[in-house]
Write a protein that holds these residues in place. Structure first.
Motif, PDB file in Angstrom:
ATOM      1  N   GLN A  63      44.474  29.906  42.331  1.00 44.92           N
ATOM      2  CA  GLN A  63      44.693  31.328  42.613  1.00 44.92           C
ATOM      3  C   GLN A  63      44.144  32.160  41.458  1.00 44.92           C
ATOM      4  O   GLN A  63      44.585  32.017  40.319  1.00 44.92           O
ATOM      5  CB  GLN A  63      46.190  31.568  42.792  1.00 44.92           C
ATOM      6  CG  GLN A  63      46.599  33.009  43.017  1.00 44.92           C
ATOM      7  CD  GLN A  63      48.093  33.115  43.243  1.00 44.92           C
ATOM      8  OE1 GLN A  63      48.676  32.374  44.037  1.00 44.92           O
ATOM      9  NE2 GLN A  63      48.746  34.029  42.541  1.00 44.92           N
ATOM     10  N   PHE A  64      43.186  33.046  41.761  1.00 42.67           N
ATOM     11  CA  PHE A  64      42.570  33.814  40.681  1.00 42.67           C
ATOM     12  C   PHE A  64      41.799  35.017  41.218  1.00 42.67           C
ATOM     13  O   PHE A  64      41.411  35.048  42.389  1.00 42.67           O
ATOM     14  CB  PHE A  64      41.619  32.919  39.870  1.00 42.67           C
ATOM     15  CG  PHE A  64      40.526  32.257  40.672  1.00 42.67           C
ATOM     16  CD1 PHE A  64      39.288  32.860  40.838  1.00 42.67           C
ATOM     17  CD2 PHE A  64      40.732  31.008  41.258  1.00 42.67           C
ATOM     18  CE1 PHE A  64      38.276  32.245  41.564  1.00 42.67           C
ATOM     19  CE2 PHE A  64      39.725  30.383  41.990  1.00 42.67           C
ATOM     20  CZ  PHE A  64      38.494  31.006  42.142  1.00 42.67           C
ATOM     21  N   PRO A  65      41.556  36.015  40.359  1.00 41.43           N
ATOM     22  CA  PRO A  65      40.690  37.132  40.742  1.00 41.43           C
ATOM     23  C   PRO A  65      39.245  36.646  40.755  1.00 41.43           C
ATOM     24  O   PRO A  65      38.821  35.910  39.861  1.00 41.43           O
ATOM     25  CB  PRO A  65      40.936  38.162  39.631  1.00 41.43           C
ATOM     26  CG  PRO A  65      41.357  37.346  38.453  1.00 41.43           C
ATOM     27  CD  PRO A  65      42.120  36.176  39.003  1.00 41.43           C
ATOM     28  N   PHE A  66      38.507  37.075  41.748  1.00 42.15           N
ATOM     29  CA  PHE A  66      37.138  36.588  41.940  1.00 42.15           C
ATOM     30  C   PHE A  66      36.176  37.415  41.085  1.00 42.15           C
ATOM     31  O   PHE A  66      35.428  38.250  41.579  1.00 42.15           O
ATOM     32  CB  PHE A  66      36.785  36.671  43.426  1.00 42.15           C
ATOM     33  CG  PHE A  66      35.688  35.741  43.858  1.00 42.15           C
ATOM     34  CD1 PHE A  66      35.596  34.459  43.364  1.00 42.15           C
ATOM     35  CD2 PHE A  66      34.752  36.155  44.805  1.00 42.15           C
ATOM     36  CE1 PHE A  66      34.593  33.596  43.778  1.00 42.15           C
ATOM     37  CE2 PHE A  66      33.747  35.305  45.227  1.00 42.15           C
ATOM     38  CZ  PHE A  66      33.666  34.027  44.709  1.00 42.15           C
ATOM     39  N   TYR A  67      36.214  37.148  39.762  1.00 45.61           N
ATOM     40  CA  TYR A  67      35.384  37.882  38.802  1.00 45.61           C
ATOM     41  C   TYR A  67      33.916  37.488  38.937  1.00 45.61           C
ATOM     42  O   TYR A  67      33.565  36.315  38.771  1.00 45.61           O
ATOM     43  CB  TYR A  67      35.821  37.560  37.369  1.00 45.61           C
ATOM     44  CG  TYR A  67      37.158  38.111  36.941  1.00 45.61           C
ATOM     45  CD1 TYR A  67      37.727  39.216  37.564  1.00 45.61           C
ATOM     46  CD2 TYR A  67      37.853  37.531  35.893  1.00 45.61           C
ATOM     47  CE1 TYR A  67      38.947  39.718  37.149  1.00 45.61           C
ATOM     48  CE2 TYR A  67      39.075  38.031  35.467  1.00 45.61           C
ATOM     49  CZ  TYR A  67      39.617  39.123  36.101  1.00 45.61           C
ATOM     50  OH  TYR A  67      40.821  39.617  35.683  1.00 45.61           O
ATOM     51  N   TRP A  68      33.045  38.447  39.192  1.00 39.55           N
ATOM     52  CA  TRP A  68      31.609  38.174  39.240  1.00 39.55           C
ATOM     53  C   TRP A  68      31.305  36.889  40.019  1.00 39.55           C
ATOM     54  O   TRP A  68      30.565  36.023  39.570  1.00 39.55           O
ATOM     55  CB  TRP A  68      31.012  38.122  37.830  1.00 39.55           C
ATOM     56  CG  TRP A  68      30.804  39.495  37.258  1.00 39.55           C
ATOM     57  CD1 TRP A  68      31.526  40.092  36.275  1.00 39.55           C
ATOM     58  CD2 TRP A  68      29.819  40.454  37.667  1.00 39.55           C
ATOM     59  NE1 TRP A  68      31.071  41.371  36.045  1.00 39.55           N
ATOM     60  CE2 TRP A  68      30.011  41.622  36.884  1.00 39.55           C
ATOM     61  CE3 TRP A  68      28.792  40.452  38.619  1.00 39.55           C
ATOM     62  CZ2 TRP A  68      29.226  42.763  37.025  1.00 39.55           C
ATOM     63  CZ3 TRP A  68      28.004  41.584  38.759  1.00 39.55           C
ATOM     64  CH2 TRP A  68      28.225  42.723  37.970  1.00 39.55           C
TER      65      TRP A  68
END
Length: 232
Positions: A63-68
């Motif tokens: 689970q994570f923010p989809f950075y670049w």
């Protein structure tokens, strides 16, 4: 089935989406939340500890923010360090074979931008090919991602739907099955004591359940139409 949710976010306390998901996290002995930045603030990963943890669970969700179009740096470092040869691949590297590999992505732009003609130019499926390749290499079953688009702009009803969908993704054995999602909702309603909810809460939860089931029916009808059109 035991599920491990590995969360990566460098500023998790400041993230409204991550805080919402954490508060929505189901309470179960079979489900564990593991925040990498909280566990390793210095970035020094205990590889043996992480490998031992992975072996305990049947489903691993990231689970994570989809950075670049990718993950935060510590999660990338985690993949590099933990999924080493002779553990995850190579000679006798079968420790994760048969387990499930899934993504829970938080995305800042709208879903339509990840479709044909959108500003991103590629679909989520295309952009997550590296993770699909990782799962394939280490013998894990890749699950369809749960993608959360523009959380700050969601209305309360949408957040309630997300809460239900998130819990399904974490708890259910087949979260992408329409039938399984319906059964899960019915079971959750049956397990909820009416004594603990007032009339308004009960009505709201029931309305949300009905709406999700109706959405499932529409999705199934659209799939059938697509299949029928291809057969013509």
């Amino acid at each position: 089935m035991k599920t491990l949710v590995i969360i990566s976010h460098p500023n998790i306390n400041e993230s409204s989406s991550q805080q919402f998901l954490i508060q929505s996290f189901p309470q179960s002995e079979k489900i564990t939340m593991h925040h990498l930045e909280g566990t390793y603030p210095d970035g020094q990963i205990d590889v043996k500890r992480e490998q031992a943890l992975l072996k305990e669970y049947d489903r691993i969700l990231f689970q994570f923010p989809f950075y670049w179009y990718s993950s935060p740096p510590l999660l990338k470092h985690w993949f590099d360090e933990v999924l080493e040869e002779h553990f995850a691949f190579g000679y006798r590297g079968n420790k994760l074979h048969g387990k499930e590999f899934g993504l829970i992505l938080v995305v800042g732009v709208g879903e339509k931008e990840y479709q044909t003609g959108g500003q991103e130019g590629f679909s989520i499926s295309e952009l997550t090919k590296p993770y699909q390749a990782i799962a394939k290499k280490i013998g894990m079953q890749y699950l369809k991602p749960l993608t959360i688009f523009q959380f700050p702009y969601m209305k309360e009803a949408q957040k309630m739907q997300l809460l239900i969908k998130y819990q399904q993704w974490v708890m259910m054995e087949k979260p992408d099955s329409l039938k399984a999602r319906e059964v899960w909702i019915v079971n959750q309603l049956e397990e909820t004591s009416h004594d603990t909810l007032d009339a308004d809460e009960s009505s709201f939860i029931l309305d949300q359940a009905i709406e999700i089931i109706e959405d499932n029916r529409i999705e199934l009808d659209e799939l059938r139409m697509h299949i029928d059109n291809n057969d013509q």
